[in-house]
Motif scaffolding. Structure first.
Motif, PDB file in Angstrom:
ATOM      1  N   GLY A 117       0.810  -1.199   0.000  1.00  0.00           N
ATOM      2  CA  GLY A 117       0.000   0.000   0.000  1.00  0.00           C
ATOM      3  C   GLY A 117       0.852   1.261   0.000  1.00  0.00           C
ATOM      4  O   GLY A 117       2.028   1.249   0.374  1.00  0.00           O
ATOM      5  N   LEU A 118       0.236   2.360  -0.381  1.00  0.00           N
ATOM      6  CA  LEU A 118       0.971   3.615  -0.485  1.00  0.00           C
ATOM      7  C   LEU A 118       1.492   4.089   0.861  1.00  0.00           C
ATOM      8  O   LEU A 118       2.567   4.690   0.943  1.00  0.00           O
ATOM      9  CB  LEU A 118       0.072   4.687  -1.120  1.00  0.00           C
ATOM     10  N   GLU A 119       0.757   3.815   1.941  1.00  0.00           N
ATOM     11  CA  GLU A 119       1.220   4.227   3.259  1.00  0.00           C
ATOM     12  C   GLU A 119       2.497   3.495   3.651  1.00  0.00           C
ATOM     13  O   GLU A 119       3.446   4.095   4.186  1.00  0.00           O
ATOM     14  CB  GLU A 119       0.137   3.973   4.308  1.00  0.00           C
ATOM     15  N   ILE A 120       2.564   2.195   3.371  1.00  0.00           N
ATOM     16  CA  ILE A 120       3.760   1.418   3.677  1.00  0.00           C
ATOM     17  C   ILE A 120       4.936   1.893   2.833  1.00  0.00           C
ATOM     18  O   ILE A 120       6.071   2.029   3.315  1.00  0.00           O
ATOM     19  CB  ILE A 120       3.507  -0.083   3.453  1.00  0.00           C
ATOM     20  N   LEU A 121       4.685   2.173   1.555  1.00  0.00           N
ATOM     21  CA  LEU A 121       5.756   2.674   0.693  1.00  0.00           C
ATOM     22  C   LEU A 121       6.280   4.007   1.200  1.00  0.00           C
ATOM     23  O   LEU A 121       7.495   4.259   1.200  1.00  0.00           O
ATOM     24  CB  LEU A 121       5.245   2.818  -0.749  1.00  0.00           C
ATOM     25  N   ALA A 122       5.363   4.881   1.642  1.00  0.00           N
ATOM     26  CA  ALA A 122       5.779   6.190   2.157  1.00  0.00           C
ATOM     27  C   ALA A 122       6.676   6.040   3.380  1.00  0.00           C
ATOM     28  O   ALA A 122       7.641   6.800   3.554  1.00  0.00           O
ATOM     29  CB  ALA A 122       4.550   7.034   2.490  1.00  0.00           C
ATOM     30  N   LEU A 123       6.396   5.058   4.238  1.00  0.00           N
ATOM     31  CA  LEU A 123       7.202   4.847   5.439  1.00  0.00           C
ATOM     32  C   LEU A 123       8.495   4.098   5.141  1.00  0.00           C
ATOM     33  O   LEU A 123       9.454   4.180   5.916  1.00  0.00           O
ATOM     34  CB  LEU A 123       6.385   4.088   6.482  1.00  0.00           C
ATOM     35  N   THR A 124       8.525   3.376   4.023  1.00  0.00           N
ATOM     36  CA  THR A 124       9.748   2.693   3.617  1.00  0.00           C
ATOM     37  C   THR A 124      10.851   3.699   3.285  1.00  0.00           C
ATOM     38  O   THR A 124      12.032   3.432   3.506  1.00  0.00           O
ATOM     39  CB  THR A 124       9.473   1.787   2.400  1.00  0.00           C
ATOM     40  N   VAL A 125      10.448   4.860   2.778  1.00  0.00           N
ATOM     41  CA  VAL A 125      11.436   5.873   2.376  1.00  0.00           C
ATOM     42  C   VAL A 125      12.274   6.344   3.571  1.00  0.00           C
ATOM     43  O   VAL A 125      13.509   6.264   3.518  1.00  0.00           O
ATOM     44  CB  VAL A 125      10.746   7.049   1.666  1.00  0.00           C
ATOM     45  N   PRO A 126      11.676   6.814   4.666  1.00  0.00           N
ATOM     46  CA  PRO A 126      12.528   7.199   5.805  1.00  0.00           C
ATOM     47  C   PRO A 126      13.233   6.014   6.441  1.00  0.00           C
ATOM     48  O   PRO A 126      14.366   6.141   6.931  1.00  0.00           O
ATOM     49  CB  PRO A 126      11.549   7.863   6.775  1.00  0.00           C
ATOM     50  N   HIS A 127      12.574   4.850   6.446  1.00  0.00           N
ATOM     51  CA  HIS A 127      13.190   3.680   7.091  1.00  0.00           C
ATOM     52  C   HIS A 127      14.559   3.382   6.481  1.00  0.00           C
ATOM     53  O   HIS A 127      15.539   3.150   7.207  1.00  0.00           O
ATOM     54  CB  HIS A 127      12.280   2.463   6.949  1.00  0.00           C
ATOM     55  N   PHE A 128      14.649   3.399   5.152  1.00  0.00           N
ATOM     56  CA  PHE A 128      15.911   3.029   4.524  1.00  0.00           C
ATOM     57  C   PHE A 128      16.897   4.184   4.424  1.00  0.00           C
ATOM     58  O   PHE A 128      18.033   3.978   4.017  1.00  0.00           O
ATOM     59  CB  PHE A 128      15.650   2.373   3.162  1.00  0.00           C
ATOM     60  N   HIS A 129      16.474   5.375   4.810  1.00  0.00           N
ATOM     61  CA  HIS A 129      17.434   6.458   4.986  1.00  0.00           C
ATOM     62  C   HIS A 129      18.100   6.382   6.358  1.00  0.00           C
ATOM     63  O   HIS A 129      19.285   6.685   6.492  1.00  0.00           O
ATOM     64  CB  HIS A 129      16.751   7.827   4.836  1.00  0.00           C
ATOM     65  N   PHE A 130      17.329   5.989   7.365  1.00  0.00           N
ATOM     66  CA  PHE A 130      17.838   6.040   8.740  1.00  0.00           C
ATOM     67  C   PHE A 130      18.205   4.665   9.277  1.00  0.00           C
ATOM     68  O   PHE A 130      19.334   4.459   9.750  1.00  0.00           O
ATOM     69  CB  PHE A 130      16.819   6.740   9.634  1.00  0.00           C
ATOM     70  N   ALA A 131      17.263   3.693   9.243  1.00  0.00           N
ATOM     71  CA  ALA A 131      17.597   2.337   9.677  1.00  0.00           C
ATOM     72  C   ALA A 131      18.492   1.657   8.653  1.00  0.00           C
ATOM     73  O   ALA A 131      19.117   0.632   8.957  1.00  0.00           O
ATOM     74  CB  ALA A 131      16.323   1.517   9.887  1.00  0.00           C
ATOM     75  N   GLY A 132      18.556   2.223   7.441  1.00  0.00           N
ATOM     76  CA  GLY A 132      19.444   1.702   6.413  1.00  0.00           C
ATOM     77  C   GLY A 132      20.739   2.477   6.343  1.00  0.00           C
ATOM     78  O   GLY A 132      21.753   2.084   6.919  1.00  0.00           O
ATOM     79  N   PHE A 133      20.719   3.620   5.666  1.00  0.00           N
ATOM     80  CA  PHE A 133      21.944   4.377   5.406  1.00  0.00           C
ATOM     81  C   PHE A 133      22.642   4.823   6.689  1.00  0.00           C
ATOM     82  O   PHE A 133      23.806   4.491   6.928  1.00  0.00           O
ATOM     83  CB  PHE A 133      21.618   5.594   4.535  1.00  0.00           C
TER      84      PHE A 133
END
Length: 278
Positions: A117-133
């Motif tokens: 869903g679009l809400e999950i995709l929207a939250l994936t963006v910050p997740h992989f900037h912070f919990a990722g990068f």
């Protein structure tokens, strides 16, 4: 929630990634670091536009920069570099913004990528900037300073946990829970080593405060992440996504990522040997 998430993502795009790239000390990334505002600015604008072709096109500009960054990872791996735990963490940091960018393009286009869903995709963006990068980069930095069992565990468990969370998106909640558990263990180890780093003799007061804040924030934010993953897998009561964005997301962005990177920039200036990643 949208406004808060957008602000958090902008922090990642405009501040965290370029600051982190500077900390890598890799000359081969200098060009992309200098060009990064040209990729990040359109991506930031895309966050505030209605979903559609224009927003997706601007998000693609950011995705181009993220992909160019990610391509450095296989090049370094093929040249036989970064096989140490700290090096693996660095390679993870180079790749994860591309995952965030892919989710951003799909969400801004209004396309439910892989059925998410679009809400999950929207939250994936910050997740992989912070919990990722940010998380992988800092794990690599602390491992360079403390290359003992704890440092190596941090540098390996953060990439592994990030990968398991990503795989869990496709396999199911229990895999995502396993990823959250591994990532939490890794991040708490990063926090412990960061706290020790702040206690080092000769550390100035500002750097010490930044390091202590980063370490303390990780205790709370990763506990929230773990409780959310447990709730998703078991059906037990757990925080809502809105609450997670306002606590876990904001805490990781400001309390962990920004404080950590500011501290490491100060360490690099005062004690250059402590911030080598290559």
């Amino acid at each position: 929630m949208t406004v808060l998430v957008n602000v958090i993502v902008m922090v990642g795009m405009l501040l965290v990634v370029p600051a982190g790239l500077r900390l890598t000390g890799l000359a081969e990334l200098d060009r992309i670091r200098r060009l990064w505002p040209l990729f990040a600015a359109p991506g930031a604008v895309a966050l505030w536009l209605p979903r559609g072709p224009t927003a997706a096109a601007l998000a693609l500009c950011y995705a181009l920069g993220a992909v160019l960054l990610a391509l450095h990872a296989p090049r370094r791996a093929l040249r036989g570099r970064d096989r140490s735990p700290a090096g693996i963490a660095l390679l993870t940091a180079l790749v994860t913004p591309a995952v965030a960018a892919l989710a951003l393009v799909a969400e801004r286009r209004g396309h439910e990528l892989f059925g998410f869903g679009l809400e999950i995709l929207a939250l994936t963006v910050p997740h992989f900037h912070f919990a990722g990068f940010a998380a992988a980069l800092v794990a690599g930095l602390v491992c360079r300073v403390d290359d003992g069992p704890a440092g190596r565990f941090a540098a390996l468990s953060v990439p592994l946990g990030t990968l398991l969370v990503l795989v869990g998106y496709f396999i199911g909640d229990w895999t995502e829970l396993a990823g959250a558990a591994v990532l939490t263990a890794g991040m708490w180890t990063v926090g412990l080593l960061t706290w020790r780093l702040g206690q080092a003799a000769g550390r100035d007061r500002t750097t010490r405060l930044l390091l202590f804040t980063s370490a303390a924030v990780l205790v709370a934010t990763m506990l929230l992440a773990l409780s959310w993953a447990v709730g998703e897998a078991t059906g037990l009561p757990h925080p809502t996504l809105t609450w997670m964005a306002a606590t876990h997301g904001l805490g990781n962005a400001l309390g962990f990522a920004l404080c950590s990177l500011l501290a490491w920039h100060r360490i690099r200036t005062l004690h250059p040997s402590e911030s080598r990643t290559a």
